[in-house]
Design a protein around this motif. Structure first.
Motif, PDB file in Angstrom:
ATOM      1  N   GLU A 168      11.463  -8.809 -14.623  1.00  0.00           N
ATOM      2  CA  GLU A 168      11.909  -8.017 -13.473  1.00  0.00           C
ATOM      3  C   GLU A 168      11.884  -6.523 -13.788  1.00  0.00           C
ATOM      4  O   GLU A 168      11.526  -5.708 -12.933  1.00  0.00           O
ATOM      5  N   ARG A 172       9.580  -3.665 -11.782  1.00  0.00           N
ATOM      6  CA  ARG A 172      10.135  -2.425 -11.224  1.00  0.00           C
ATOM      7  C   ARG A 172       9.466  -1.196 -11.838  1.00  0.00           C
ATOM      8  O   ARG A 172       9.111  -0.249 -11.140  1.00  0.00           O
ATOM      9  N   LYS A 176       7.084   1.777 -10.114  1.00  0.00           N
ATOM     10  CA  LYS A 176       7.429   3.195 -10.250  1.00  0.00           C
ATOM     11  C   LYS A 176       6.243   3.987 -10.810  1.00  0.00           C
ATOM     12  O   LYS A 176       5.910   5.062 -10.316  1.00  0.00           O
TER      13      LYS A 176
END
Length: 193
Positions: A168, A172, A176
């Protein structure tokens, strides 16, 4: 020593099914393994069962030589990531070839040096607690030999296993980095910019 050389000189191909262990940690080294087809991952597993990927090897790569050269037990599992055809080159034959072929010997030294560099880099990164920094450094390393707009052929889970992070966190961070134009995401695929 290449796969074509080995095939032309009568070396036998062994088949491994996806998920099959080629050798476990603590096994005595017997050979260097040349991949004709497929992919192999080298992993260590901690007490909680979490895998840490030490390396991924594909067709025309080889693995197992550090333990064989040092005559020390293997330190990690090697596992077929997909069905593989692998040619083992046993100890005496491998050392004879090293003695007789300086071009391959130099290439072996370069290959071992690249792996040592990667492991040193990752050790430094694992000491850094910032996940984004770890992922950025790992991606820069993996992208270095790819052309612009080339796809990086690793999964998010493999990146997490290489960086010692949760998947996870990797997802993320990749989103980004893509938003910052450090890489492109095309239908979930990581593309070098």
């Amino acid at each position: 020593m290449t796969v074509n050389y080995l095939l032309a000189n009568g070396f036998k191909v062994h088949d491994y099914a996806k998920g099959e262990v080629i050798y476990p940690p603590d096994a005595a080294p017997r050979a260097v393994y040349f991949i004709k087809s497929g992919k192999v991952k080298m992993v260590t597993v901690n007490a909680e069962g979490q895998e840490f990927i030490q390396g991924i090897f594909k067709a025309n790569d080889y693995f197992g030589e550090p333990a064989l050269i040092l005559n020390k037990p293997y330190l990690a599992y090697t596992i077929a990531m997909q069905d593989c055809e692998i040619i083992p080159v046993y100890r005496d034959t491998f050392f004879k070839f090293l003695d007789e072929n300086t071009v391959f010997s130099r290439k072996l030294i370069q290959n071992l040096s690249e792996r040592l560099f990667y492991k040193s880099m990752m050790l430094e990164e694992l000491a850094n607690e910032q996940a984004e920094h770890r992922i950025r450094t790992l991606l820069n390393y993996l992208f270095k030999d790819l052309d612009k707009d080339a796809e990086l052929k690793v999964t998010r889970q493999q990146l997490a296993d290489m960086a010692g992070l949760r998947v996870e966190t990797v997802i993320r961070t990749i989103k980004k980095l893509a938003a910052q134009a450090e890489l492109k995401l095309v239908r979930g695929k990581l593309i070098k910019v």
